[in-house]
Write an enzyme that holds these catalytic residues in place. Sequence first.
Site, PDB file in Angstrom:
ATOM      1  N   ASP A  12       0.819  -1.222   0.000  1.00  0.00           N
ATOM      2  CA  ASP A  12       0.000   0.000   0.000  1.00  0.00           C
ATOM      3  C   ASP A  12       0.851   1.269   0.000  1.00  0.00           C
ATOM      4  O   ASP A  12       0.424   2.306   0.491  1.00  0.00           O
ATOM      5  CB  ASP A  12      -0.954   0.033   1.208  1.00  0.00           C
ATOM      6  CG  ASP A  12      -1.747  -1.242   1.366  1.00  0.00           C
ATOM      7  OD1 ASP A  12      -2.399  -1.647   0.390  1.00  0.00           O
ATOM      8  OD2 ASP A  12      -1.704  -1.854   2.455  1.00  0.00           O
ATOM      9  N   HIS A  40      -4.218  -1.377  -6.586  1.00  0.00           N
ATOM     10  CA  HIS A  40      -3.623  -0.087  -6.917  1.00  0.00           C
ATOM     11  C   HIS A  40      -4.749   0.922  -7.063  1.00  0.00           C
ATOM     12  O   HIS A  40      -5.752   0.649  -7.722  1.00  0.00           O
ATOM     13  CB  HIS A  40      -2.872  -0.142  -8.252  1.00  0.00           C
ATOM     14  CG  HIS A  40      -1.572  -0.872  -8.183  1.00  0.00           C
ATOM     15  ND1 HIS A  40      -0.839  -1.000  -7.033  1.00  0.00           N
ATOM     16  CD2 HIS A  40      -0.862  -1.509  -9.142  1.00  0.00           C
ATOM     17  CE1 HIS A  40       0.265  -1.676  -7.285  1.00  0.00           C
ATOM     18  NE2 HIS A  40       0.273  -2.006  -8.561  1.00  0.00           N
TER      19      HIS A  40
END
Length: 411
Positions: A12, A40
């Site tokens: 992340d 994403h």
Amino acid sequence: MADVVVGIQWGDEGKGKIVDRIAKDYDFVVRYQGGHNAGHTIVHKGVKHSLHLMPSGVLYPKCKNIISSAVVVSVKDLCEEISAFEDLENRLFVSDRAHVILPYHAKKDAFKEQSQNIGTTKKGIGPCYEDKMARSGIRMGDLLDDKILEEKLNAHFKAIEPFKEAYGLGENYEKDLRGYFKAYAPKIRPFIKDTTSMLIEANQKGEKILLEGAQGTLLDIDLGTYPFVTSSNTTSASACVSTGLNPKAINEVIGITKAYCTRVGNGPFPSEDTTPMGDHLRTKGAEFGTTTKRPRRCGWLDLVALKYACALNGCTQLALMKLDVLDGIDAIKVCVAYERKGERLEAFPSDLKDCMPIYQTFKGWEKSVGVRKLEDLEPNAREYIRFIEKEVGVKIGLISTSPEREDTIFL
């Protein structure tokens, strides 16, 4: 030549924005490991795109995108992602060597999570990799031939028969799975190719290739915080194994890190902040999983872990993400070492049990959001950046100051 973009925390980190920002300069963008457990998030012209399997280059019409052999693929989820885009013919290619996630894998994942409590996404990633290692998995190339697929399915049904009740598969599992492939296989077949040969040829021709990983280095199955890790190798070295490119093909390795640190799920996190400051970082940074929507655990930048990850990946430069999330904080902490049972540790250990952070504190700054030139950052922000660069020993090549593609400082 190929460049690698790799996360150097627990995932992340913002890899999607960086790949999206630089993808226009490449002929190929390749996703090289993981599955749809990763996500994403890309903001382009004010529109948010959440990608789970597709490479981040899909927003560039001239860019070819590859899902390579070490990725595990949910054909249903991939078909849904494909449907959100137009004109992907001859722009998206899925390796015929990539393994297929079955509904059974998700059931098994959920069953095992009840006792292991690792914090998985329960999407079947680990069990699919298990079948791959046991040499019993179904590969994307098997979907190209109905006869071969039927043989593979029959072998699968025989293998799982003793576990059907435990995993709650139901009496109609065989019928449902055949129907599943009947619905999705025709949709995905046009995209299945020998991507290994494609990439070898592209490299020999001198075409530019960008390799993007999922998750982060500290979740690597071998080198991460085991057992609280993912089921694949997440470092830059795995990019070669997955794609078929040899190590000599790799040029730049861009390590992606946030200006602070986050982690999803269970597992050690020495610099986690469980005070209201952690809540502030989560809220301001919108730290909720792209895939699961789970709130991320938040804390301060960990330089012990960062130096370890940079060494593992051979990072040639760093991308520092979400600097703007630290705007307005009076005192910003950085973990520079650990203390364990009275001993100071500056090297990242294989077991983080009992490791407590040793912090160095920096004065904060008022505003960095939207800044696109280094000289426009406040002095305290520039000092923070210089300290990270000096301690890690790797140059910072770019800094992100908002989710928008253009709000990036190139150094």
